[in-house]
Motif scaffolding. Sequence first.
Motif: not given
Length: 177
Positions: A46-49, A53-54, A60-61
């Motif tokens: 989920m974090l990779a998705k 996206l951003q 997010v990174q």
Amino acid sequence: YINQEFTEAEELIRPVIDSRQDDIGALNLLSNILIKQGKLDEAIDMLAKAAALQPDSPAVQMRLGMGLLAGGEQLIGMEHLEKSVQLKPDYRQANILLVLNYLQKKDYDQAINAAKAFHEQDLESDLPYNLLGKAYLAANQEKEAQEAFFKARELAPGNRYASHNLATLALKNKDFD
């Protein structure tokens, strides 16, 4: 009881993600829920998705880096933390995590360099000096650590972390005054 609540929360958020796969907030929420349930691999997905996206989002990174580090992916996790700091050099949380993870890996030179770079972005704060002092202590560079902690106290008089470390160094050196 608590695990049941996370299962129920997962059931509530899944339809949102199914209908809006580009909803960063929902992806982050689901990743948190999955982590709480011990489903780390799925949480990292989920974090990779979200990162896809951003890709230019430092937050997010950083979250992806933290997830990867928690999942044992040290090298790629550190790359994402470093990218987060590159995207936003004064991002406090990412800088802290970067320095602390270098320290955990016993890569003291990198920890010192990261703390110095953070200091260059946040000249008015005691936090980079405390991190730098911590890194110097870990590298057995007590004089440099002491200087960093003194600087932290200059910027934030009464700073407990810096004061504690200065007192510890003084006791170690039998400087009881």
